[in-house]
Design a protein around this motif. Sequence first.
Motif, PDB file in Angstrom:
ATOM      1  N   PHE A  27       0.857  -1.178   0.000  1.00 45.95           N
ATOM      2  CA  PHE A  27       0.000   0.000   0.000  1.00 45.95           C
ATOM      3  C   PHE A  27       0.895   1.230   0.000  1.00 45.95           C
ATOM      4  O   PHE A  27       1.955   1.232   0.629  1.00 45.95           O
ATOM      5  CB  PHE A  27      -0.860   0.059   1.271  1.00 45.95           C
ATOM      6  N   ALA A  29       0.404   5.443   0.897  1.00 45.80           N
ATOM      7  CA  ALA A  29      -0.513   6.507   1.346  1.00 45.80           C
ATOM      8  C   ALA A  29       0.142   7.845   0.993  1.00 45.80           C
ATOM      9  O   ALA A  29       0.100   8.267  -0.161  1.00 45.80           O
ATOM     10  CB  ALA A  29      -0.784   6.357   2.835  1.00 45.80           C
ATOM     11  N   GLY A  30       0.804   8.515   1.933  1.00 44.98           N
ATOM     12  CA  GLY A  30       1.494   9.777   1.614  1.00 44.98           C
ATOM     13  C   GLY A  30       2.789   9.554   0.858  1.00 44.98           C
ATOM     14  O   GLY A  30       3.298  10.449   0.184  1.00 44.98           O
ATOM     15  N   GLY A  31       3.367   8.375   1.001  1.00 51.45           N
ATOM     16  CA  GLY A  31       4.598   8.029   0.282  1.00 51.45           C
ATOM     17  C   GLY A  31       5.871   8.599   0.891  1.00 51.45           C
ATOM     18  O   GLY A  31       6.962   8.391   0.361  1.00 51.45           O
ATOM     19  N   THR A  32       5.777   9.291   2.025  1.00 49.96           N
ATOM     20  CA  THR A  32       6.958   9.997   2.556  1.00 49.96           C
ATOM     21  C   THR A  32       8.006   9.051   3.147  1.00 49.96           C
ATOM     22  O   THR A  32       9.161   9.419   3.280  1.00 49.96           O
ATOM     23  CB  THR A  32       6.572  11.030   3.629  1.00 49.96           C
ATOM     24  N   ASN A  33       7.626   7.850   3.497  1.00 53.47           N
ATOM     25  CA  ASN A  33       8.605   6.876   3.967  1.00 53.47           C
ATOM     26  C   ASN A  33       8.856   5.808   2.900  1.00 53.47           C
ATOM     27  O   ASN A  33      10.007   5.489   2.576  1.00 53.47           O
ATOM     28  CB  ASN A  33       8.128   6.229   5.276  1.00 53.47           C
ATOM     29  N   LEU A  34       7.798   5.296   2.315  1.00 56.11           N
ATOM     30  CA  LEU A  34       7.953   4.191   1.368  1.00 56.11           C
ATOM     31  C   LEU A  34       8.788   4.582   0.153  1.00 56.11           C
ATOM     32  O   LEU A  34       9.660   3.820  -0.284  1.00 56.11           O
ATOM     33  CB  LEU A  34       6.560   3.688   0.936  1.00 56.11           C
ATOM     34  N   ALA A  99       8.910  15.690  12.066  1.00 52.12           N
ATOM     35  CA  ALA A  99       9.100  16.012  10.650  1.00 52.12           C
ATOM     36  C   ALA A  99       9.019  17.523  10.392  1.00 52.12           C
ATOM     37  O   ALA A  99       9.534  18.321  11.174  1.00 52.12           O
ATOM     38  CB  ALA A  99       8.102  15.230   9.805  1.00 52.12           C
ATOM     39  N   SER A 108       0.213  10.260   6.468  1.00 48.10           N
ATOM     40  CA  SER A 108      -1.091   9.790   6.964  1.00 48.10           C
ATOM     41  C   SER A 108      -0.924   9.159   8.351  1.00 48.10           C
ATOM     42  O   SER A 108       0.182   8.789   8.754  1.00 48.10           O
ATOM     43  CB  SER A 108      -1.660   8.759   5.993  1.00 48.10           C
ATOM     44  N   ASN A 112       2.174   6.777   9.396  1.00 48.49           N
ATOM     45  CA  ASN A 112       3.006   7.124  10.549  1.00 48.49           C
ATOM     46  C   ASN A 112       3.178   5.902  11.458  1.00 48.49           C
ATOM     47  O   ASN A 112       4.278   5.614  11.932  1.00 48.49           O
ATOM     48  CB  ASN A 112       2.368   8.295  11.314  1.00 48.49           C
ATOM     49  N   MET A 114       3.156   2.876  10.543  1.00 46.99           N
ATOM     50  CA  MET A 114       3.914   1.832   9.843  1.00 46.99           C
ATOM     51  C   MET A 114       5.311   2.276   9.432  1.00 46.99           C
ATOM     52  O   MET A 114       6.047   1.491   8.828  1.00 46.99           O
ATOM     53  CB  MET A 114       3.145   1.403   8.584  1.00 46.99           C
ATOM     54  N   ASP A 164       6.946   9.983  16.636  1.00 42.98           N
ATOM     55  CA  ASP A 164       6.534  10.808  17.778  1.00 42.98           C
ATOM     56  C   ASP A 164       5.063  10.563  18.084  1.00 42.98           C
ATOM     57  O   ASP A 164       4.676  10.374  19.245  1.00 42.98           O
ATOM     58  CB  ASP A 164       6.751  12.300  17.452  1.00 42.98           C
ATOM     59  N   ILE A 212      -4.869  -0.771   7.650  1.00 40.46           N
ATOM     60  CA  ILE A 212      -5.276   0.016   8.831  1.00 40.46           C
ATOM     61  C   ILE A 212      -6.411   0.928   8.384  1.00 40.46           C
ATOM     62  O   ILE A 212      -6.274   1.646   7.377  1.00 40.46           O
ATOM     63  CB  ILE A 212      -4.100   0.858   9.360  1.00 40.46           C
ATOM     64  N   LYS A 230      10.630  16.099  23.726  1.00 40.84           N
ATOM     65  CA  LYS A 230      11.435  15.414  22.700  1.00 40.84           C
ATOM     66  C   LYS A 230      12.851  15.965  22.755  1.00 40.84           C
ATOM     67  O   LYS A 230      13.051  17.167  22.580  1.00 40.84           O
ATOM     68  CB  LYS A 230      10.818  15.655  21.320  1.00 40.84           C
ATOM     69  N   PHE A 239      14.834  13.229  14.319  1.00 43.51           N
ATOM     70  CA  PHE A 239      14.166  12.197  15.106  1.00 43.51           C
ATOM     71  C   PHE A 239      14.645  12.261  16.551  1.00 43.51           C
ATOM     72  O   PHE A 239      15.714  12.807  16.840  1.00 43.51           O
ATOM     73  CB  PHE A 239      14.442  10.825  14.488  1.00 43.51           C
TER      74      PHE A 239
END
Length: 327
Positions: A27, A29-34, A99, A108, A112, A114, A164, A212, A230, A239
């Motif tokens: 899947f 979603a926002g694609g920011t990690n994948l 971020a 998303s 987040n 995942m 976070d 999810i 943090k 991070f």
Amino acid sequence: MNAFAYTRAADVATALREIAGDGAARFIAGGTNLIDLMKENVERPHRLIDISRLPLRLVEPTPDGGMRLGALASNTDVAYHPEIERRYPLLSQAILAGASPQLRNMASIGGNLMQRTRCAYFYDTATSCNKRAPGTGCSAVTGFNRYHAILGMSEHCIAVHPSDMCMALAALDAVVHVTGAGGDRAIPLTEFHRLPDDRPELDTNKRPDELITAVALPPEGFPQHHAYVKVRDRASYAFALVSVAAALRIDGGVIVEARLALGGVAHRPWRDRAAEASLRGERASRAAFERVAETLLRDARGFADNAFKIALAKRAIVRAFTQAAAR
Ligand SMILES: Cc1cc2nc3c(=O)[nH]c(=O)nc-3n(C[C@H](O)[C@H](O)[C@H](O)COP(=O)(O)OP(=O)(O)OC[C@H]3O[C@@H](n4cnc5c(N)ncnc54)[C@H](O)[C@@H]3O)c2cc1C
Ligand code: SF4
């Protein structure tokens, strides 16, 4: 980056049908990690199933008095939602500590949850990493491990979960709702992420073919006494070395309930319910917070570059509870 096919799912049933039985599909979603992981050849899906248009964006009240966050609501929409700011400010603060505004607009809620570890060796395909390539070894144990775990690690992996938002969700006792071929399931946030044990390649207890759909917040949001602390190497866009989501219910100066989730220290938000319970009936004081910090870190173990995190985590816990009590 490898070649991949792309489809966009119009509804949840189509998304589930498309992922079923296709271990090499993901899947998006926002694609920011994948997408970052695909560019580094860490993830090599042969098919992306775009779920970003699924009708799972609502942030709405639930019949029990809590709130439901659709899995595709953006981090920004949740953090600035008036009811989240009013009733769950701990969650707003935690999301906004992560971020950048641009990333939070795309990221998303489901993505987040995942997001994968930021261990540098995990991203570097020239190195050994049991999470990326099971059985190859863990470069971090004897390598650069400043950002790694001090609790819950195994000889196979010492990575931490980087979110976070998840620290606040863990402190609030949120529940993750998933759906898949086996039906619907509700997974407490505190049981969603896995410690590495001997299967570090598995990040969560969600099955690969499950989607999810939402995260449910219980009615109690600790709006009066809460703090998200943090500690990081840069003031923004970094991070956590250590993070603390703390919440208290106080009556007449006496603690009625205490919650604490520790981040940057393990591969899941770290909670210790016995330590939290030991604060019940205590006056909100520095001495009580120092005692509970000692208890929480009693089994912590540092490596060459991160042993400082043990003292840092204790101080961050005391600061977070002190700020929460003072609000
Ligand atoms: C430079 C940078 C700095 C960052 N700093 C921070 C920070 O300080 N703190 C922090 O917490 N985060 C930080 N992040 C991480 C960011 O929060 C995540 O990248 C983001 O939340 C992922 O969401 P997404 O929708 O883009 O996920 P995607 O990249 O689309 O997906 C990530 C994973 O989730 C899976 N997935 C997504 N949605 C679902 C769903 N509904 N059901 C099942 N699986 C799903 C995908 O298959 C994929 O495996 C940072 C990211 C970057 C790039
Ligand atoms: S800590 Fe985990 S993610 Fe990092 S190199 Fe070791 S096995 Fe890989």
